[in-house]
Every structure is written in structure tokens, then in C-alpha cells.
Scaffold this active site. Structure first.
Site, PDB file in Angstrom:
ATOM      1  N   LYS A   3       2.136  -3.172   7.412  1.00 26.61           N
ATOM      2  CA  LYS A   3       2.369  -3.433   6.017  1.00 26.61           C
ATOM      3  C   LYS A   3       3.773  -2.953   5.883  1.00 26.61           C
ATOM      4  O   LYS A   3       4.540  -3.379   5.139  1.00 26.61           O
ATOM      5  CB  LYS A   3       1.471  -2.359   4.989  1.00 26.61           C
ATOM      6  CG  LYS A   3       0.096  -3.093   5.077  1.00 26.61           C
ATOM      7  CD  LYS A   3      -0.216  -4.405   4.328  1.00 26.61           C
ATOM      8  CE  LYS A   3       0.007  -4.528   3.023  1.00 26.61           C
ATOM      9  NZ  LYS A   3      -0.323  -5.827   2.450  1.00 26.61           N
TER      10      LYS A   3
ATOM     11  N   THR B 242       0.793  -1.280   0.230  1.00 23.32           N
ATOM     12  CA  THR B 242      -0.131   0.052  -0.137  1.00 23.32           C
ATOM     13  C   THR B 242       0.613   1.456  -0.081  1.00 23.32           C
ATOM     14  O   THR B 242       1.923   1.249   0.547  1.00 23.32           O
ATOM     15  CB  THR B 242      -1.025   0.115   1.217  1.00 23.32           C
ATOM     16  OG1 THR B 242      -1.431   1.105   1.277  1.00 23.32           O
ATOM     17  CG2 THR B 242      -0.135  -0.263   2.470  1.00 23.32           C
ATOM     18  N   ASP B 243       0.221   2.246  -0.477  1.00 24.07           N
ATOM     19  CA  ASP B 243       0.980   3.686  -0.415  1.00 24.07           C
ATOM     20  C   ASP B 243       1.085   4.130   1.037  1.00 24.07           C
ATOM     21  O   ASP B 243       1.600   5.131   1.312  1.00 24.07           O
ATOM     22  CB  ASP B 243      -0.020   4.731  -1.242  1.00 24.07           C
ATOM     23  CG  ASP B 243      -1.168   4.915  -1.229  1.00 24.07           C
ATOM     24  OD1 ASP B 243      -1.845   4.275  -0.081  1.00 24.07           O
ATOM     25  OD2 ASP B 243      -1.663   5.922  -1.789  1.00 24.07           O
ATOM     26  N   GLU B 244       0.269   3.785   1.910  1.00 26.25           N
ATOM     27  CA  GLU B 244       0.123   4.115   3.322  1.00 26.25           C
ATOM     28  C   GLU B 244       1.512   4.059   3.951  1.00 26.25           C
ATOM     29  O   GLU B 244       1.808   4.788   5.052  1.00 26.25           O
ATOM     30  CB  GLU B 244      -1.125   3.552   4.001  1.00 26.25           C
ATOM     31  CG  GLU B 244      -2.247   3.745   3.476  1.00 26.25           C
ATOM     32  CD  GLU B 244      -3.490   3.619   4.265  1.00 26.25           C
ATOM     33  OE1 GLU B 244      -3.279   3.395   5.597  1.00 26.25           O
ATOM     34  OE2 GLU B 244      -4.585   3.687   3.851  1.00 26.25           O
TER      35      GLU B 244
ATOM     36  N   TYR C 178      -2.288  -0.344  11.025  1.00 21.05           N
ATOM     37  CA  TYR C 178      -2.202  -1.001   9.761  1.00 21.05           C
ATOM     38  C   TYR C 178      -0.943  -0.883   8.746  1.00 21.05           C
ATOM     39  O   TYR C 178      -0.355  -1.586   8.363  1.00 21.05           O
ATOM     40  CB  TYR C 178      -3.674  -0.607   8.939  1.00 21.05           C
ATOM     41  CG  TYR C 178      -3.615  -1.018   7.396  1.00 21.05           C
ATOM     42  CD1 TYR C 178      -3.423  -2.237   6.945  1.00 21.05           C
ATOM     43  CD2 TYR C 178      -3.486   0.259   6.527  1.00 21.05           C
ATOM     44  CE1 TYR C 178      -3.417  -2.768   5.683  1.00 21.05           C
ATOM     45  CE2 TYR C 178      -3.426  -0.269   5.125  1.00 21.05           C
ATOM     46  CZ  TYR C 178      -3.419  -1.759   4.720  1.00 21.05           C
ATOM     47  OH  TYR C 178      -3.259  -1.771   3.553  1.00 21.05           O
TER      48      TYR C 178
ATOM     49  N   HIS D 150      -5.135  10.496  11.650  1.00 21.41           N
ATOM     50  CA  HIS D 150      -5.443  10.417  10.464  1.00 21.41           C
ATOM     51  C   HIS D 150      -4.667  11.036   9.419  1.00 21.41           C
ATOM     52  O   HIS D 150      -4.536  12.170   9.274  1.00 21.41           O
ATOM     53  CB  HIS D 150      -6.803  11.127  10.276  1.00 21.41           C
ATOM     54  CG  HIS D 150      -7.871  11.068   8.958  1.00 21.41           C
ATOM     55  ND1 HIS D 150      -9.045  11.245   9.264  1.00 21.41           N
ATOM     56  CD2 HIS D 150      -7.399  10.265   7.758  1.00 21.41           C
ATOM     57  CE1 HIS D 150      -9.637  10.990   7.999  1.00 21.41           C
ATOM     58  NE2 HIS D 150      -8.658  10.297   7.047  1.00 21.41           N
TER      59      HIS D 150
END
Ligand code: NAD
Ligand code: DAU
Length: 351
Positions: A162, A133-135, A158, A292
Site C-alpha cells: 500500500k 491505509t494508516d498502516e 500488505y 505485529h
């Protein structure tokens, strides 16, 4: 039939995995596609209706943290390649209960890497493809894009899990010469996404005239990619990507959450035959997600230049197809939103 590749796809009963399996099973009759999935709340065999009768597809229920189960699949099928998507994938759940994220995303990935090493060491012609993921790159301000060279800076349990799995995959490449490739993708959307995620949650709530919970000020930005375009990118990278490399995948399609929710309201009003503006009245700003990330945006220049990939589905068309699909899936939605998910939803947002 003697298959030229026997590809283990983990997490194939989930959102992206099921679209990828659809593509691989139908395009490559000479490959056997083995779907290995635990069937957590997010996994659903209904998602595989289109391929379940295909001779080059099979399903095995199993957990990637279970070394013995993985070993058995490698022994039984002679797995030649792995495309690894199995994960706990929802950020809000990781904030409430991080444990399973570490178990599946970190320790499960480690088990899978160890089994690949055990069976493939010293042999050519294998690939471990890790879908990420880009996160992992953290968060952006008003400008800038994540590149493959951007430093990792995960913020949620999360994304930390990852990022950790990405590091383990690279460690297996450098330390044990396991042939790996990694891609980091932005937010996917389209049919079959579990309705805890923004787009299907909003469409489902619009349909049932429930409040539309927008976190914080709604100015958070995500880059949205049509899920089948992600599957096509994975197919290209799997076949033509360079071992040891990372590829960023994005839709070049940034939306502030509030603008996206308003657009979904307008599309659904039209599809449902409601007067324009009706559903926008359901929008409700609610307590923000802790930690966030403000903005994600991807520079996908590398995959565009090197593999000639680019998104094919325009946002307006993709959003409309998605809204139409969810509005028509009464049974699918009812079956997965009843029971445990209803309890989760009520805890998260109230009834
Ligand atoms: P999803 O939650 O819809 O599906 C995950 C699947 O993994 C489910 O079928 C579930 O049953 C299975 N699974 C979970 N734990 C397992 C375990 N221990 N053993 C075996 N199977 C297990 O997820 P998704 O949105 O399809 O995401 C798939 C992958 O793509 C994930 O690795 C995610 O991090 C990554 N990703 C997702 C997005 C996105 O926008 N959804 C974007 C970029 C990357
Ligand atoms: O960027 C890729 C990631 O995208 C994937 O790795 C994750 O698996 C996937 O879940 C997704 O993560 P996000 O947190 O970006 O997706 P989500 O749909 O949960 O939220 C999108 C944005 O919408 C985010 O800014 C939070 C906001 N949001 C979400 C929900 C569920 C709301 O405002 N209200 C909501 O009810």
C-alpha cells in the site's frame, strides 16, 4: 441520460467499496457509478443488492492489472474520475503469500494510473482518488498519533504494497500532473466485512461457540471507524479535497484487542440470550502475528478542520449493530465461509 460524472470505483464488491457505492448511487443520481471488480474471494455481488437495479449503477468484472480491460472501460464509458479501492487487504494473507499483494496493490495501481494519464492528460475536471491505509505509517508506542506528515514505515507485505502504491500516486501527481488525492484510514468495521478480519471473525466464532483466537498478549491497539463514516469521508474528500493532498481518517476510538473481544462477547451473549460471561470463556491466546504492529492511532484533525468531517456512529452503537447484523446473516456467512475460506481458516487456526 447524460451523466455529469462517470466514476470508476475499483473494488466496489468488497467491504468498504460496497458501502461507498451504496452512498454514491443513492446520493448522486446525476453520476454514473461503474463498479470494476475482479471478484476475488473478498468480492461479493450480494453486497450490492441495494443498488443493482439502479439506472446510474453498472458492474464490470475485471482485473486492475489488465491494461486492455481498463482501457476498454475508459473508451466505453468515458470515465471522468476514479475512486480506487481494489486491493488485497488482509495482513495475515500478505504474510503467507505476498505475491498477489504486489501484483494487485502495486502493479494494478500503476496500470490504473497509466490509463488515467493516457485518457486525461492535458484535460481539466478529472480526479484519481486513492484509498489507502494508516498502516503505511508503521507502528506507535503507548502515545502519539499518525499525522499526514508522519514518515512512512510499513512493516508487513500488505502495508509495504500500500505504501508503494501511495508513492506511485504521488509520483504521478508530481511528474505528470495527474490530479490525485489520497486518504489513509484506520480500521473499519460494520456489516459485510469478510470474516477473516478481527471483528466479524470473533462474532462468527462466538455464534458457533468456537475458540476466539487472540494474537500474542492481546494488548495490540487499533482505532476503529464505522464503515459508513469512512464512506462519508471519501465522499467529502472526493468533492472538496484539495488536489495533491493527503487526508488521514480515524474513529478516535482506540481499543486494545482483548478489550474489544471481551466487549463483543458481552454484546453477543446479550443478543443470543446466553448467561453473561459465557462467551468470554472461549477466548484463547494464540501465536502472535509476525511483525505485529503494536498500536495504530490517527490524528484526523485536518479533515475535521478543513472539511468539517467527524465520525457519527458511537462505538457502542456501531459494535451492537455489527454484532446483530452478523448474527442474523446465516446464509451470507455460510456462503462465503464455505469452500476455499474454510480451508484457509483451518490452516490458520485449526478446525
Ligand atoms: P476487501 O478485501 O473487502 O475488498 C477488496 C475488493 O477488491 C474485493 O471486492 C476484491 O474482489 C477487489 N479486488 C481485489 N483485487 C482486485 C483486482 N486485481 N482487480 C479488481 N478488483 C480487485 O477490502 P476493503 O476492506 O473493502 O478495503 C478496500 C480498500 O480500502 C483497500 O484498498 C484497503 O487497503 C483500504 N483500507 C481498508 C481498511 C479496512 O479497515 N478494511 C482501512 C483503510 C484502508
Ligand atoms: O488499519 C487499517 C487496516 O486495518 C487495513 O488497511 C487493513 O486492510 C485491515 O485488514 C486492517 O488491518 P489489521 O491487521 O489491523 O486488521 P485485522 O482485523 O486483521 O486485525 C486487527 C487486530 O486484531 C490486529 O492487531 C490483529 C488482531 N487479530 C486479528 C485476527 C484476524 C487477532 O488477535 N486475532 C485474529 O484472529
Amino acid at each position: 441520460m447524460e451523466y455529469s460524472k462517470k466514476i470508476l470505483v475499483t473494488g466496489g464488491a468488497g467491504f468498504i467499496g460496497s458501502h461507498l457505492i451504496d452512498l454514491l448511487v443513492k446520493t448522486y443520481r446525476e453520476y454514473l457509478i461503474i463498479n470494476f471488480d475482479k471478484l476475488t474471494y473478498a468480492g461479493n455481488l450480494e453486497n450490492l443488492k441495494g443498488v443493482e437495479q439502479s439506472p446510474n449503477y453498472c458492474f464490470i468484472k475485471g482485473d486492475i492489472t489488465d491494461r486492455a480491460a481498463l482501457t476498454k472501460v475508459f473508451e466505453d464509458y468515458g470515465v471522468t474520475d476514479v475512486i480506487h479501492l481494489a486491493a488485497e487487504s488482509h495482513v495475515d494473507r500478505s504474510i503467507d503469500a505476498p505475491q498477489s499483494f504486489v501484483e494487485t496493490n502495486v502493479l494494478g495501481t500503476l496500470q490504473l494510473l497509466a490509463v488515467c494519464r493516457q485518457f486525461w492528460e492535458g484535460q481539466a475536471g478529472h480526479l484519481f482518488y486513492h484509498v489507502s491505509t494508516d498502516e503505511v505509517y508503521g507502528t506507535l508506542g503507548e502515545t502519539g498519533l499518525f499525522k499526514e506528515t508522519t514518515a512512512y514505515d510499513p512493516r508487513s507485505p500488505y502495508s509495504a504494497s500500500k505504501a508503494s502504491s501511495d508513492h506511485l500516486v504521488r509520483a504521478y501527481f508530481h511528474t505528470y500532473e495527474l490530479p490525485v488525492v489520497i486518504s489513509n484510514c484506520s480500521n473499519n468495521y460494520g456489516p459485510r466485512q469478510f470474516p477473516e478480519k478481527l471483528i466479524p471473525l470473533m462474532i462468527n466464532n462466538i455464534k458457533h461457540e468456537k475458540k476466539l483466537p487472540v494474537y500474542g498478549d492481546g494488548q495490540y491497539t487499533r482505532d476503529w471507524l464505522w464503515v459508513e463514516d469512512h464512506a462519508l469521508a471519501i465522499d467529502l474528500i472526493f468533492h472538496r479535497g484539495v488536489v495533491g493532498q493527503t487526508y488521514n481518517i480515524g474513529g478516535n476510538n482506540e481499543w486494545k484487542n482483548i478489550d474489544l473481544v471481551q466487549r463483543l462477547c458481552d454484546i453477543c451473549d446479550e443478543l443470543l440470550g446466553r448467561p453473561a460471561g459465557t462467551s468470554r470463556q472461549l477466548i484463547s491466546f494464540v501465536k502472535d502475528r509476525p511483525g505485529h504492529d503494536r498500536r495504530y492511532a490517527i490524528d484526523s484533525g485536518k479533515i475535521q478542520r478543513e472539511l468539517n468531517w467527524s465520525p457519527t456512529v458511537a462505538p457502542e452503537i456501531g459494535l451492537r449493530m455489527t454484532a446483530k447484523w452478523y448474527l442474523e446473516q446465516e446464509e451470507w456467512l455460510e456462503s462465503i465461509t464455505s469452500g476455499a475460506y474454510r480451508e484457509y481458516y483451518e490452516k490458520q487456526y485449526g478446525s
